[in-house]
Design an enzyme around this catalytic site. Structure first.
Site, mmCIF file in Angstrom:
data_model
loop_
_atom_site.group_PDB
_atom_site.id
_atom_site.type_symbol
_atom_site.label_atom_id
_atom_site.label_comp_id
_atom_site.label_asym_id
_atom_site.label_seq_id
_atom_site.Cartn_x
_atom_site.Cartn_y
_atom_site.Cartn_z
ATOM 1 N N TYR A 101 0.867 -1.178 0.000
ATOM 2 C CA TYR A 101 0.000 0.000 0.000
ATOM 3 C C TYR A 101 0.903 1.227 0.000
ATOM 4 C CZ TYR A 101 -2.881 3.802 1.691
ATOM 5 O OH TYR A 101 -3.515 5.012 1.802
ATOM 6 N N GLU A 189 -3.643 7.447 -3.830
ATOM 7 C CA GLU A 189 -3.447 6.150 -3.208
ATOM 8 C C GLU A 189 -3.225 5.077 -4.266
ATOM 9 O OE1 GLU A 189 -5.946 5.086 0.571
ATOM 10 O OE2 GLU A 189 -6.902 4.215 -1.187
#
Ligand code: GDP
Ligand code: MN
Length: 380
Positions: A101, A189
């Site tokens: 991530y 993101e």
């Protein structure tokens, strides 16, 4: 404002992020054609403004154009958390060795931009943050000096990456930061950012949100707005210069001033009610603005009672009262209305309201109590 994954990927590619090649399709036939062009395995992905598409069945691997056609047929039209899928992204399949991530967000309490990473990628990052916060590593950008390369490398080492992989990772972290700043984003993101079996970095799911107040200087992102994904009432409000945010309660609020609007929602909640919206009519509060506010508030079928909270300052109470009176002559409102009016020319305003059949109270507290009672009596 949010954009779709394929649009976020398009923007991030301009900043050098190694996004996975892909193309959008709006029919199973188009999806099959893209798959035929790419050859080999593709992944067919629902394009909706919500996460968790994988779990909802909105992401399918396809090993042939025919499978891609079937996958797209299954995904198009699907409902994912209240969002209807109108488009799919057909992306080249990649062999994933490891999922990470990587995200850039605004850290409001610290007034800094935060770059976060985790080796627990692919999954719901909020869950990781809640249950295993030690699995998330973070560094803050300096407001003046920016996000230094050494901070990006520190993140890579903190993830436990081998030294040979740290520079590749750090470059992407910096590119995401540059994209965040350059596009006036509020969120960038990549989840997952992956290492392929060949040791290459690849962003296979990108997400971006933008600061609405900065959109005026980003025509290109504004063009990416998908009206099918927007709250139409919020858009309508925006075009009329009214700040409106839809909420889940049943008490419609019409207020002059953003701070007063926040305080009004607090007062409603304090008396056991739930606001149906945040609404600031803005400085002028002319008849047409108030009429617009009424139509925005009453467009919500949940609204059982309406609270109008006006503090006369530069905008005089009688002018606003006139606006309310004229607005009520224009739009039909069946919900009970409670008005609080005080400040400059409040008495003159109350006289005007009385002629329109409305009684105004003096304090916000009284008004909140009375509107909550009105809503509750209608709920029974
Ligand atoms: P999300 O569920 O909405 O976050 O959608 P993602 O694009 O992140 O996809 C969810 C998961 O599907 C990823 O974490 C991967 O495990 C898997 N996935 C997505 N694209 C590919 C791909 O090209 N190849 C493989 N093998 N898996 C993929
Ligand atoms: Mn994802």
């Amino acid at each position: 404002m949010n954009v779709h994954e394929y649009q976020a990927a398009e923007i991030l590619a301009r900043y050098g992020v190694p996004v996975n090649p892909g193309r959008v399709a709006e029919s199973p036939e188009e999806a099959s054609a893209v798959a035929a062009e790419y050859g080999g395995t593709v992944v067919v992905k629902a394009q909706v403004h919500t996460g968790g598409r994988g779990k909802a069945g909105g992401i399918k691997l396809a090993h042939s154009p025919e499978e891609a056609r079937q996958a797209a047929a299954a995904i198009l039209g699907m409902d994912i958390s209240g969002h209807t899928v109108n488009k799919v992204l057909v992306a080249k399949g990649v062999a994933i060795a490891q999922e990470f991530y990587l995200g850039v967000v605004l850290d409001r309490p610290n007034r800094q931009v935060l770059v976060m990473a985790s080796a627990e990628g692919g999954v719901d990052i909020e869950e990781v943050a809640r249950e295993r916060p030690d699995k998330i590593v973070q560094r803050r950008a300096d407001p003046v000096l920016g996000f230094h390369p050494y901070l990006a490398r520190e993140l890579g080492f903190a993830l436990g990456l081998p030294a040979t992989q740290v520079n590749g990772f750090a470059a992407i972290a910096q590119q995401l930061y540059e994209a965040y700043m350059g596009e006036d984003a509020t969120l960038v993101e990549v989840n997952p950012l992956i290492l392929t079996e060949d040791g290459e970095w690849r962003a296979i799911d990108s997400k971006m949100s933008f600061d609405d107040n900065a959109l005026f200087r980003h025509d290109e992102s504004e063009q990416m707005r998908d009206f099918a994904e927007e709250n139409l009432t919020e858009l309508d409000a925006r075009n009329s210069g009214i700040s409106f945010v839809k909420l889940d309660g049943d008490i419609g609020c019409i207020v002059n001033g953003a701070g007063l609007a926040m305080a009004t929602m607090d007062a409603v909640k304090q008396h056991g009610g739930e606001p149906a919206n945040f609404l600031d009519v803005g400085g002028g509060a002319s008849a047409s603005q108030v009429a617009k506010a009424f139509s925005l508030v009453t467009a919500d079928p949940n609204v059982k009672a309406i609270l109008i909270n006006i503090f006369g300052g530069i905008t005089r109470g009688d002018v606003v009262a006139d606006g309310i009176r004229e607005a009520l002559a224009e739009v039909e409102v069946s919900a009970p209305i409670v008005v609080r009016l005080s400040g400059t020319n409040a008495d003159e305003g109350k006289d005007i309201l009385a002629k329109a059949g409305l009684t105004a109270v003096d304090t916000m507290d009284e008004a909140a109590a009375s509107v909550v009672a009105a809503a509750h009596s209608r709920a029974d």
